[in-house]
Design a protein around this motif. Structure first.
Motif, mmCIF file in Angstrom:
data_model
loop_
_atom_site.group_PDB
_atom_site.id
_atom_site.type_symbol
_atom_site.label_atom_id
_atom_site.label_comp_id
_atom_site.label_asym_id
_atom_site.label_seq_id
_atom_site.Cartn_x
_atom_site.Cartn_y
_atom_site.Cartn_z
ATOM 1 N N LEU A 56 0.848 -1.186 0.000
ATOM 2 C CA LEU A 56 0.000 0.000 0.000
ATOM 3 C C LEU A 56 0.887 1.241 0.000
ATOM 4 O O LEU A 56 1.744 1.384 0.877
ATOM 5 N N GLY A 57 0.683 2.102 -0.984
ATOM 6 C CA GLY A 57 1.511 3.294 -1.110
ATOM 7 C C GLY A 57 0.732 4.578 -0.925
ATOM 8 O O GLY A 57 0.809 5.224 0.122
ATOM 9 N N THR A 58 -0.054 4.937 -1.926
ATOM 10 C CA THR A 58 -0.812 6.182 -1.862
ATOM 11 C C THR A 58 -1.710 6.237 -0.629
ATOM 12 O O THR A 58 -1.773 7.261 0.069
ATOM 13 N N VAL A 59 -2.405 5.143 -0.336
ATOM 14 C CA VAL A 59 -3.325 5.168 0.813
ATOM 15 C C VAL A 59 -2.581 5.263 2.142
ATOM 16 O O VAL A 59 -3.170 5.669 3.150
ATOM 17 N N ALA A 60 -1.300 4.902 2.157
ATOM 18 C CA ALA A 60 -0.541 5.029 3.400
ATOM 19 C C ALA A 60 -0.428 6.498 3.807
ATOM 20 O O ALA A 60 -0.332 6.814 4.998
ATOM 21 N N VAL A 61 -0.462 7.393 2.815
ATOM 22 C CA VAL A 61 -0.439 8.831 3.092
ATOM 23 C C VAL A 61 -1.847 9.367 3.261
ATOM 24 O O VAL A 61 -2.135 10.124 4.188
ATOM 25 N N GLU A 62 -2.757 8.969 2.365
ATOM 26 C CA GLU A 62 -4.092 9.566 2.336
ATOM 27 C C GLU A 62 -5.084 8.907 3.291
ATOM 28 O O GLU A 62 -6.001 9.574 3.766
ATOM 29 N N GLU A 63 -4.925 7.601 3.528
ATOM 30 C CA GLU A 63 -5.840 6.878 4.415
ATOM 31 C C GLU A 63 -5.051 5.910 5.299
ATOM 32 O O GLU A 63 -5.201 4.695 5.190
ATOM 33 N N PRO A 64 -4.216 6.429 6.191
ATOM 34 C CA PRO A 64 -3.379 5.539 7.011
ATOM 35 C C PRO A 64 -4.191 4.543 7.842
ATOM 36 O O PRO A 64 -3.700 3.455 8.143
ATOM 37 N N GLN A 65 -5.428 4.910 8.190
ATOM 38 C CA GLN A 65 -6.250 3.998 8.970
ATOM 39 C C GLN A 65 -6.547 2.724 8.193
ATOM 40 O O GLN A 65 -6.664 1.639 8.781
ATOM 41 N N LEU A 66 -6.662 2.828 6.862
ATOM 42 C CA LEU A 66 -6.889 1.637 6.039
ATOM 43 C C LEU A 66 -5.709 0.679 6.161
ATOM 44 O O LEU A 66 -5.902 -0.548 6.233
ATOM 45 N N TRP A 121 3.794 8.233 -8.240
ATOM 46 C CA TRP A 121 4.891 9.201 -8.120
ATOM 47 C C TRP A 121 4.581 10.515 -8.806
ATOM 48 O O TRP A 121 5.438 11.383 -8.946
ATOM 49 N N ALA A 122 3.321 10.705 -9.228
ATOM 50 C CA ALA A 122 2.949 11.909 -9.955
ATOM 51 C C ALA A 122 2.702 13.103 -9.035
ATOM 52 O O ALA A 122 2.809 14.252 -9.464
ATOM 53 N N GLU A 123 2.368 12.843 -7.761
ATOM 54 C CA GLU A 123 2.070 13.919 -6.832
ATOM 55 C C GLU A 123 3.041 13.880 -5.656
ATOM 56 O O GLU A 123 3.190 12.852 -5.006
ATOM 57 N N GLU A 124 3.691 15.007 -5.400
ATOM 58 C CA GLU A 124 4.633 15.095 -4.290
ATOM 59 C C GLU A 124 3.953 15.716 -3.072
ATOM 60 O O GLU A 124 3.096 16.575 -3.199
ATOM 61 N N THR A 125 4.339 15.242 -1.901
ATOM 62 C CA THR A 125 3.764 15.733 -0.651
ATOM 63 C C THR A 125 4.853 16.393 0.191
ATOM 64 O O THR A 125 6.025 16.406 -0.194
ATOM 65 N N GLU A 126 4.444 16.922 1.322
ATOM 66 C CA GLU A 126 5.406 17.502 2.265
ATOM 67 C C GLU A 126 5.792 16.503 3.352
ATOM 68 O O GLU A 126 6.503 16.848 4.295
ATOM 69 N N VAL A 127 5.321 15.268 3.225
ATOM 70 C CA VAL A 127 5.563 14.250 4.248
ATOM 71 C C VAL A 127 6.981 13.705 4.118
ATOM 72 O O VAL A 127 7.408 13.286 3.032
#
Length: 241
Positions: A103-113, A141-147
């Motif tokens: 799990l990649g994207t959801v680890a940032v956007e939905e960590p509870q999942l 890898w298309a969207e960068e975050t501040e995390v």
């Protein structure tokens, strides 16, 4: 340390990208199942699969190719990432025989999942942490975050995830060596096994990762396809895995 040969799937073919750019793909095999058989014949017991189209689409796209690989290599443990963003998809893939999902994207956007999935499927959920300059990128890898990558890793310390897969995007597919220092820093920051990805391109790279004493595995793709790393020799050097 476990070596994971990578099979990246784009439009049903086994490809490698350069630094995650979908328009810069090299096709290495029209039959991912045949490629998987070749890796297994060399002695590997794990395969790392990525649904590249799925990572952008947010849902599985190369399912047929993944299922063909599973059918071609019974008994081989496999992990899959790309487009896995809900519990139903996680369960469906594990039911088909994958050893674990990433799990990649959801680890940032939905960590509870991630936490719910790790509880529901112990030992079968890994987190993919992909970063540029130490900051996490999502959605293929298309969207960068501040995390910060290591901060994200620490946030799952008590979640029960099976592994963290750390990819330095700027090194991926570039054959310039992995970011050993950043990967080691992450591995020392958490008790979760950390797998290195991105730029693993020589036996020397594998040796450097192994000699940290804290990195649990390494993923390599282009170097295996182009012969820069001899898979059988690497597996023997790493202990037969």
């Amino acid at each position: 340390m476990i070596l994971f040969p990578a099979i990246d799937l784009k439009d049903g073919q086994a490809v490698r990208l350069l630094r995650g750019e979908m328009d810069d793909a090299t096709v290495f095999n029209d039959s991912p199942a045949d490629q998987a058989r070749a890796f297994v014949a060399a002695g590997c017991r794990w395969l790392h699969l990525v649904d590249l189209n799925g990572a952008f689409a947010g849902r599985p796209v190369n399912g047929a190719a993944v299922e063909a690989i599973l059918a071609a290599c019974p008994g081989v443990e496999m992990q899959l990432g790309g487009g896995i963003r809900d519990m139903a998809t996680i369960e469906a893939w594990l039911d088909k025989g994958l050893a674990r999902v990433i799990l990649g994207t959801v680890a940032v956007e939905e960590p509870q999942l991630v936490r719910e999935a790790a509880r529901a499927f112990p030992g079968q959920v890994a987190v993919g942490i992909d970063a540029r300059g130490g900051r996490v990128a999502t959605k293929g890898w298309a969207e960068e975050t501040e995390v910060e990558a290591t901060d994200l890793a620490r946030s799952f310390e008590d979640a029960g995830v099976a592994a963290l897969i750390y990819t330095d995007i700027d090194r991926d597919g570039a054959m310039g060596g992995p970011n050993v220092a950043a990967t080691e820093t992450m591995a020392r920051a958490v008790s979760i096994p950390v797998i290195a990805s991105g730029g693993v391109s020589s036996m020397g790279d594998l040796t450097a990762l192994k000699e940290t004493g804290v990195i649990a595995g390494a993923i390599s793709g282009r170097a295996l396809y182009e012969g820069a790393i001899d898979l059988a020799a690497a597996l023997e050097m790493l202990g037969g895995r």
